[in-house]
Design an enzyme around this catalytic site. Structure first.
Site: not given
Length: 388
Positions: A155, A203-205, A330
């Site tokens: 990420n 993950s969707a977002h 995050c």
């Protein structure tokens, strides 16, 4: 706000129009998907369509798609020592993972600390496969069965991990293989078949769906991790709690859109990134491009201006109208250098100054051009500050 430039897709992507429409339509679907009446069946049909679309995105079995609240929960669901295949219990003795995983893996698992082994990465951030070979052989000789978890793409840096090679090694020693594909799915090919993984988190977002939905996709629908949330038997007893039908509908729509445009979008977005990186390095040679010489996501750049703290760069660019981030969203608010860059052996002076640009489906030529303009406005002041 419409004049701002958003290059933080790795934190979250703007909602795609298709996902927004699906979400709004699903809000008019009143039923609970567990109910047998017509309204309940309508809600179930919405989820079944989304389940098929999410499965298709990663070439997984729709029956193995377990909807969750997001990628973090999907990882926590997967990373348990207790599994069943049908009625047969499967006990896993150790979790083997890498030093550059997302905190949702490094801290979100359900293994006791003494049953976790964290393996090193090389200077480019890729798992040292020889270390995996040694760990698997050692645990196999001791009679231990392992669960290996290796992210597909990082990420912070975008670096792509050798997941297929790791899966082959894991299976040769009787281990299960999980990959956190939250950053990768929808941005690069993420076929469960080609990778040979048993479990994948998505993950969707991250792909333009709505926040609040994710999934653990299980290659064999009969393989069942111990539930993280016990409840009324939703998701075939694998995840309790009434499903978030609107967010799941949006997830399915975003997954279909991402899958249909994947090949062309990879090329388009990689070209945008390359042009911006080239211009930045030409005009501002003081900037350091990290891991530019290794396979990485086509949308991600990890840069550093040594001597200028990352948060200073992020704030300066924000005031200039450009949204970027320092490390993982995050972990926002952290002051310490990234654990990912530390594991790679990046010098602390560079690591503490590292920031990330990430393009996505909504990015265009004008965004890259105006992002360069934002750097032109802030860099002179930052360089003076660095020299002071």
């Amino acid at each position: 706000m419409n004049e701002r430039i958003y290059l933080d897709h790795n934190a979250t992507a703007p909602v795609r129009p298709e996902a927004r429409s699906a979400l709004m339509e699903a809000l008019d679907t009143t039923g609970n998907g567990s109910s047998v009446h017509g309204e309940g069946r309508a809600a179930r049909a919405v989820m079944d369509l989304a389940r098929a679309r999410v499965g298709a995105l990663v070439e997984g079995d729709a029956g193995g798609v377990v909807f969750t609240s997001g990628g973090t929960e999907a990882n926590a669901l997967a990373l348990t020592p207790d599994y069943r295949r049908g009625e047969e219990p499967i006990a896993l003795d150790v979790l083997i993972t890498s030093a550059v995983e997302h905190p949702a893996v490094l801290r979100g698992h359900r293994f006791s600390a003494e049953r976790v082994e964290v393996l090193p990465v090389d200077a480019r951030g890729r798992l040292r496969l020889e270390a995996l070979d040694e760990a698997l052989a050692r645990h196999h000789a001791a009679g231990h069965r392992a669960l290996v978890s290796l992210m597909l793409a990082n990420n912070e840096t975008g670096v792509i991990q050798p997941v297929a090679e790791a899966a082959q090694r894991a299976h040769a020693h009787g281990a299960l293989m999980h990959t956190d594909a939250v950053q990768a799915a929808g941005r690069m090919p993420a076929s469960m078949v080609a990778l040979g993984v048993d479990l994948m988190s998505v993950s969707a977002h991250k792909i333009g769906g709505a926040p609040g939905a994710g999934a653990l996709v299980i290659a064999d629908p009969d393989l069942r991790p111990a539930p993280l949330l016990a409840g009324g038997g939703q998701e075939r007893g694998r995840r309790g709690g009434t499903e978030n039908v609107p967010a799941i509908a949006a997830f399915g729509a975003a997954a279909m859109s991402a899958r249909d445009s994947l090949e062309s979008e990879q090329i388009r977005i990689a070209a945008l990134r390359a042009r911006l990186e080239s211009a930045l390095r030409c005009e501002f040679p003081e900037l350091v491009l990290l891991v530019g010489d290794v396979d990485r996501l086509p949308n991600t750049s990890c840069l550093s201006l040594p001597g200028v703290p990352a948060e200073t760069m992020v704030i300066a660019l924000d005031l200039a109208g450009l949204a970027v981030s320092a490390g993982s969203a995050c972990s926002s608010g952290k002051v310490a250098a990234s654990h990912v860059l530390a594991a790679m052996g990046v010098p602390e002076r560079i690591a503490r100054s590292a920031f990330r640009l990430s393009f996505g489906w909504s990015s265009g030529e004008e965004d890259a051009h105006r992002a360069l303009g934002a750097f032109r406005r802030v860099m002179p002041g930052l360089l003076r500050r660095r020299a002071a």
